[in-house]
Design a protein around this motif. Sequence first.
Motif, PDB file in Angstrom:
ATOM      1  N   ILE A 162     -57.578   8.389 -38.685  1.00 20.31           N
ATOM      2  CA  ILE A 162     -58.833   9.092 -37.513  1.00 20.31           C
ATOM      3  C   ILE A 162     -58.313  10.279 -37.035  1.00 20.31           C
ATOM      4  O   ILE A 162     -59.274  11.222 -36.916  1.00 20.31           O
ATOM      5  CB  ILE A 162     -58.901   7.934 -36.326  1.00 20.31           C
ATOM      6  CG1 ILE A 162     -59.299   6.798 -36.849  1.00 20.31           C
ATOM      7  CG2 ILE A 162     -59.734   8.452 -35.272  1.00 20.31           C
ATOM      8  CD1 ILE A 162     -60.796   6.751 -37.546  1.00 20.31           C
ATOM      9  N   ALA A 163     -56.923  10.359 -36.709  1.00 22.13           N
ATOM     10  CA  ALA A 163     -56.220  11.773 -36.207  1.00 22.13           C
ATOM     11  C   ALA A 163     -56.506  12.990 -37.213  1.00 22.13           C
ATOM     12  O   ALA A 163     -57.021  13.970 -36.860  1.00 22.13           O
ATOM     13  CB  ALA A 163     -55.097  11.538 -35.765  1.00 22.13           C
ATOM     14  N   ALA A 164     -56.420  12.781 -38.461  1.00 23.34           N
ATOM     15  CA  ALA A 164     -56.572  13.837 -39.423  1.00 23.34           C
ATOM     16  C   ALA A 164     -58.115  13.867 -39.706  1.00 23.34           C
ATOM     17  O   ALA A 164     -58.331  15.134 -39.823  1.00 23.34           O
ATOM     18  CB  ALA A 164     -55.904  12.987 -40.970  1.00 23.34           C
ATOM     19  N   ALA A 165     -59.046  13.049 -39.642  1.00 30.72           N
ATOM     20  CA  ALA A 165     -60.424  13.389 -39.888  1.00 30.72           C
ATOM     21  C   ALA A 165     -60.696  13.954 -38.852  1.00 30.72           C
ATOM     22  O   ALA A 165     -61.753  14.967 -38.941  1.00 30.72           O
ATOM     23  CB  ALA A 165     -60.870  11.996 -39.934  1.00 30.72           C
ATOM     24  N   VAL A 166     -60.579  13.683 -37.452  1.00 21.43           N
ATOM     25  CA  VAL A 166     -61.387  14.447 -36.718  1.00 21.43           C
ATOM     26  C   VAL A 166     -60.736  15.910 -36.348  1.00 21.43           C
ATOM     27  O   VAL A 166     -61.427  16.538 -36.115  1.00 21.43           O
ATOM     28  CB  VAL A 166     -60.861  13.432 -35.036  1.00 21.43           C
ATOM     29  CG1 VAL A 166     -61.154  14.420 -33.750  1.00 21.43           C
ATOM     30  CG2 VAL A 166     -61.380  12.206 -35.004  1.00 21.43           C
ATOM     31  N   SER A 167     -59.471  15.994 -36.498  1.00 25.69           N
ATOM     32  CA  SER A 167     -58.869  17.354 -36.548  1.00 25.69           C
ATOM     33  C   SER A 167     -59.759  18.037 -37.614  1.00 25.69           C
ATOM     34  O   SER A 167     -59.917  19.443 -37.287  1.00 25.69           O
ATOM     35  CB  SER A 167     -57.351  17.278 -36.803  1.00 25.69           C
ATOM     36  OG  SER A 167     -56.665  16.504 -35.957  1.00 25.69           O
TER      37      SER A 167
END
Length: 408
Positions: free
Chosen positions: A385-390
Amino acid sequence: MKLPELRQQRILRLMCCLVYFAGYMTRSNYAAAILAICEDLALTRADAGLAVTGSFFTYAIGQLVSGILGDRISPKNLICIGLLGTVVCNVTLPFFSSALLIAGIWCINGFFQSMLWPPLVRILAENLNESDYVDACAEVSAATSVAVILTYLTVPLFLRIADWRMAFFFPAGLAVLFMVLWMVVLPRLSLNTPTKRSTAPDPDAPKAQPILPLLMRSGAWILLLPVLLQGLLRDGITTWLPSCVADLGGLDTSSSILSAVVLPIFTIVCVRISAWLFKRMHHETTESALLFGISTAAALVMFIWLDKSALLLVACMAIITGCMHGINLMLICRLPAHFASHGCVAGMSGLLNCATYVGSALSTYAIAAVSDHFGWGPTVFIWVIAAAVSGLLCIAAHRTWLKFKKEG
C-alpha cells in the motif's frame, strides 16, 4: 560559473564521496554491532534500539537546522563541524554501558550527521552542471553503500580480534583522516560556493527565498508523503530484513545478518540504473513513480509467496530497497538542485531529508510492532500500500512540478 577544469570536478566529487563514506560508516556501525552490544552490556533489544530510533529523529530535526544554515554559512565549514562532532560521539560511546547514556550520545551523533548532506548538496549543485550533478549524487550514494558493506564485513572481524568497541574507533579514525583531507583539498579548488558571507551583497548570488511558498508553488508538498514512505520502506526493510528472513526463511542468526549485505550491493546497481534512466527521462516525478511501481510489484510478489523461499524474500526486499535508493536519488538528491536559482538548495534538501528520516524513525518500531502483533503478512501488505500510494502521489505532482521547472 561552474568548476572550470575537469580535474577539479573529479577531485570535488571524490572528496564528497569520501566525506559521506566516512559519515555513513560512523552512522551505520551502531546497527551493525547492536547484537554484540546487547550481549556484552546485558541490554534488551528494545533498550539498545532506542538509540537507533532517537538518532533518526535527531537526524531529521538536524536536517531542517543544517538546511537553513547551509544556505547562510560556509557549507565546507559546516561539513567539518559535522564530521568533528560525529568523531567525538563515536570515540565516546564505547566508554558507557547505560542504555540511556548510549542513546543520548547516539542522538547527538544523529544531529551532527545531519550537517553533512544539505551543505554537500549545495556544493555539488552550485559547481556542477545537471548531468555531472546526477552522476555525482549517484557516486555519493554508491559510496554510502560501500560504507555499509564494509561496516557489516568489518564488525564480525572486530568481534573476533577485539570487541564491539573497535566498530566505533575504526570508523572514527577514518573520519578524522577524511576530514583532514577535506580541510586541505577543498580550499585549493576554485569553487563557486562562497566560503563566507561578504559584507557587500553579491549581485550574481541568488537571494534566499522562503521555502514554504516555493514548496506549494512547485507541487513539492505533494511529494513529502512519498519521501517519508520512501524512508520508511528503505530503512525499515534494511533494519528488519534479518529478522524477517530468520522468521520466514528458516535461516540461523548469522546467515540472516549476512544476507543483509545483499542490499547495499544491489543498491549500487539500482542507483546507477536510476541515474541512467534520468538522463533519458529527465523527470524526477515520472521516474520516481516508475520505481514505486516496481516496488509495489516486488512487495506484492513477496506477500503472495511469503513463506516459500528465503532467496525470494531477500530478492524482493533487495529490489524494494534498491528502488527506494533510486527514488532517493531523484527526490532527495536531484529535486533540490532546481531551487538553486531561488537560493534555497540546502534548505529544500534539509526539508526533504527530514521527511525521509521521520519515516526511517517510524519504521524502527512500527514494523516491529506490526510484525510482532499481526505477523509478517500484514506487514508486507502495508509495504504494498505504501509503495502504491507513493507512486500515485508522484504522478499527481508531475504536472505542477514540470511547470515549476520550466519557469526556472
